[in-house]
Design an enzyme around this catalytic site. Structure first.
Site, PDB file in Angstrom:
ATOM      1  N   ASP A   1       0.683  -1.292   0.212  1.00 30.37           N
ATOM      2  CA  ASP A   1       0.207   0.040   0.127  1.00 30.37           C
ATOM      3  C   ASP A   1       0.700   1.278  -0.005  1.00 30.37           C
ATOM      4  O   ASP A   1       1.912   1.405   0.715  1.00 30.37           O
ATOM      5  CB  ASP A   1      -0.805  -0.161   1.150  1.00 30.37           C
TER       6      ASP A   1
ATOM      7  N   ASP B   1       2.595   4.885  -5.399  1.00 27.02           N
ATOM      8  CA  ASP B   1       2.087   6.285  -5.207  1.00 27.02           C
ATOM      9  C   ASP B   1       2.888   7.368  -5.632  1.00 27.02           C
ATOM     10  O   ASP B   1       3.374   8.209  -4.821  1.00 27.02           O
ATOM     11  CB  ASP B   1       1.423   6.466  -3.702  1.00 27.02           C
TER      12      ASP B   1
ATOM     13  N   GLU C   1      -1.597   6.183  -8.620  1.00 29.41           N
ATOM     14  CA  GLU C   1      -2.363   7.272  -8.324  1.00 29.41           C
ATOM     15  C   GLU C   1      -2.289   8.467  -9.088  1.00 29.41           C
ATOM     16  O   GLU C   1      -1.142   8.944  -9.216  1.00 29.41           O
ATOM     17  CB  GLU C   1      -2.031   7.566  -6.756  1.00 29.41           C
TER      18      GLU C   1
ATOM     19  N   GLY D   1      -9.162   5.730   1.132  1.00 23.66           N
ATOM     20  CA  GLY D   1      -9.743   6.635   2.085  1.00 23.66           C
ATOM     21  C   GLY D   1     -11.253   6.046   2.281  1.00 23.66           C
ATOM     22  O   GLY D   1     -12.288   6.995   2.348  1.00 23.66           O
TER      23      GLY D   1
ATOM     24  N   SER E   1     -12.997   4.005   4.383  1.00 23.89           N
ATOM     25  CA  SER E   1     -13.678   3.561   5.558  1.00 23.89           C
ATOM     26  C   SER E   1     -14.828   4.370   5.763  1.00 23.89           C
ATOM     27  O   SER E   1     -15.114   5.640   5.269  1.00 23.89           O
ATOM     28  CB  SER E   1     -12.782   3.785   6.843  1.00 23.89           C
TER      29      SER E   1
HETATM   30  P1  13P Z   1      -9.398   4.765   5.429  1.00 23.20           P
HETATM   31  O1  13P Z   1      -8.240   5.419   6.345  1.00 23.20           O
HETATM   32  O2  13P Z   1     -10.371   5.125   4.968  1.00 23.20           O
HETATM   33  O3  13P Z   1      -9.400   3.199   5.829  1.00 23.20           O
HETATM   34  O4  13P Z   1      -8.417   4.423   4.080  1.00 23.20           O
HETATM   35  C1  13P Z   1      -7.342   3.369   3.771  1.00 23.20           C
HETATM   36  C2  13P Z   1      -6.677   3.553   2.900  1.00 23.20           C
HETATM   37  O5  13P Z   1      -6.917   4.206   1.983  1.00 23.20           O
HETATM   38  C3  13P Z   1      -5.305   2.742   2.991  1.00 23.20           C
HETATM   39  O6  13P Z   1      -4.528   2.983   1.866  1.00 23.20           O
HETATM   40  O1  G3H Z   2      -2.587   4.701   3.837  1.00 23.27           O
HETATM   41  C1  G3H Z   2      -3.120   4.353   4.817  1.00 23.27           C
HETATM   42  C2  G3H Z   2      -3.259   3.386   5.582  1.00 23.27           C
HETATM   43  O2  G3H Z   2      -4.446   3.415   6.550  1.00 23.27           O
HETATM   44  C3  G3H Z   2      -2.006   2.807   6.164  1.00 23.27           C
HETATM   45  O3  G3H Z   2      -1.946   3.650   7.203  1.00 23.27           O
HETATM   46  O4  G3H Z   2       0.620   4.200   6.897  1.00 23.27           O
HETATM   47  O5  G3H Z   2      -0.472   4.275   9.308  1.00 23.27           O
HETATM   48  O6  G3H Z   2       0.016   2.060   8.094  1.00 23.27           O
HETATM   49  P1  G3H Z   2      -0.440   3.700   8.110  1.00 23.27           P
HETATM   50 ZN    ZN Z   3      -4.695   4.826   0.655  1.00 21.28          ZN
END
Ligand code: 13P
Ligand code: G3H
Ligand code: ZN
Length: 349
Positions: free
Chosen positions: A83, A105, A142, A224, A226
């Site tokens: 990620d 990204d 992205e 994002g 959630s």
């Molecule tokens: P949330 O913070 O909305 O769960 O998004 C997570 C996300 O986009 C991780 O890359």
């Molecule tokens: O990119 C967002 C995810 O919620 C991961 O968060 O970088 O704190 O592990 P983090």
């Molecule tokens: Zn993200």
């Protein structure tokens, strides 16, 4: 089933018209929660680790936990995804470790905070695509920048400052050859996305639909995403937490996105809230307890419940058995011989 490429999961999702949740992990309990939810709902799944997660858990632990998941749940297709990779080197190290998918990204510089110029983003993403596809690994790019920074990644400010320009999205997809495209439509990472239930002025679903119409075959990704349900906020606050009132992305908007090309939906915060609420409850109600299993078990169950709910809502439930694994080596051949072409279909404005 061995770990599979995210491209295979997303191509199948496009065929079936559903979305696949991508859930963040940092430890064993989170991986267990996702796998139990996947088994319960018969779902293919994307498990993702941020740079922070790789540092926290350590690469080798994380990788072997993922192998354990694949071994224990042979009926579940699992993609292991980096990620928010912040550089070519981060993506390369993920691929060397065994991740089957990476996000480059390039919308932000390597500091994870400063927006880049378009050309810089194209350049670094194209380099990652070339390296990854030779090895059969999927790439997400992205274009546009998400808001928020509370979790360590993002440009800060509101999600509306750098929403995706549809012309740039088309050019970016054409020039980079990414398998999946994350776009910015007003969301941000973390709990504080919107100060009231979002409408079209802050959550730009019309923009998402426009991008989908221009790039009808491109797998779109919503970060994002959630939903930050009030019930989860309330549990945290009921047991001594201090969360301010906030709104996330309503599930029905995500479902509208899925009808319009969204195939990957990133969720981390909802699970963080569920875990924290469950742990707080145990410690609040039973201050005499000190065995970590007494609170880790309910926390894992609370996360499983959230993940299983999202799997049903995103439509991936019931699809685990639709296909068998294509190896990463086969995927590499597909990129080389053009059967996995990433040249997007572009429709006129
Ligand atoms: P949330 O913070 O909305 O769960 O998004 C997570 C996300 O986009 C991780 O890359
Ligand atoms: O990119 C967002 C995810 O919620 C991961 O968060 O970088 O704190 O592990 P983090
Ligand atoms: Zn993200």
């Amino acid at each position: 089933m061995p770990l599979v490429s995210m491209r295979q999961l997303l191509d199948e999702a496009a065929k079936g018209g559903y979305g696949v949740g991508a859930f963040n992990v940092n430890n064993m309990e989170q991986i267990q929660a996702i796998m139990e939810a996947a088994q319960q709902t018969k779902s293919p799944v994307i498990i993702q680790a941020s740079r922070g997660a790789r540092q926290y858990a350590q690469d080798r632990y994380l990788y072997h936990l993922m192998l354990a998941a694949a071994e224990l749940y042979p009926e579940i297709p699992i993609a292991m995804h980096q990620d928010h990779g912040n550089s070519f080197e981060t993506c390369k190290s993920a691929i060397e470790l065994g991740f089957t998918s990476v996000m480059m990204d390039g919308s932000l510089k390597a500091d994870g905070k400063t927006p880049t110029e378009f050309e810089e983003n194209v350049e670094v993403t194209r380099r990652v695509v070339e390296y990854a596809h030779e090895r059969g690994v999927t790439v997400e790019g992205e274009i546009g920048v998400l808001g928020g920074i509370e979790d360590g990644h993002g440009a800060g400010g509101s999600g509306l400052e750098h929403v995706t320009d549809p012309d740039q999205a088309v050019e970016f997809a054409e020039r980079t050859g990414v398998d999946a495209l994350a776009i910015a439509i007003g969301t941000s990472h973390g709990a504080y996305k919107f100060s009231k239930k979002p409408d079209g002025s802050v959550l730009k679903m019309d923009l998402l639909i426009e991008i989908h119409n221009r790039l009808p075959k491109t797998h779109l990704v919503m970060h994002g995403s959630s939903s930050v349900p009030k019930e989860l906020q309330d549990i945290v606050n009921q047991y001594g937490g201090h969360l301010k009132e906030t709104w996330g992305v309503p599930v029905e908007e995500i479902q509208l996105g899925i009808k319009n090309g969204v195939r990957k939906i990133n969720v981390d915060t909802d699970n963080r809230l569920a875990i924290t609420g469950a742990i707080r409850k145990v410690l609040w109600e039973s201050p005499e307890k000190f065995d970590p299993r007494d609170y880790n078990k309910p926390a894992r169950e609370a996360m499983q419940k959230v993940v299983a709910t999202r799997m049903v809502q995103f439509g991936q439930a019931g699809h685990a058995g639709d296909y068998s694994a294509v190896s990463i080596a086969e995927q590499a051949k597909g990129y080389a011989n053009g059967t996995l072409s990433t040249a997007p279909l572009v429709s006129a404005k």
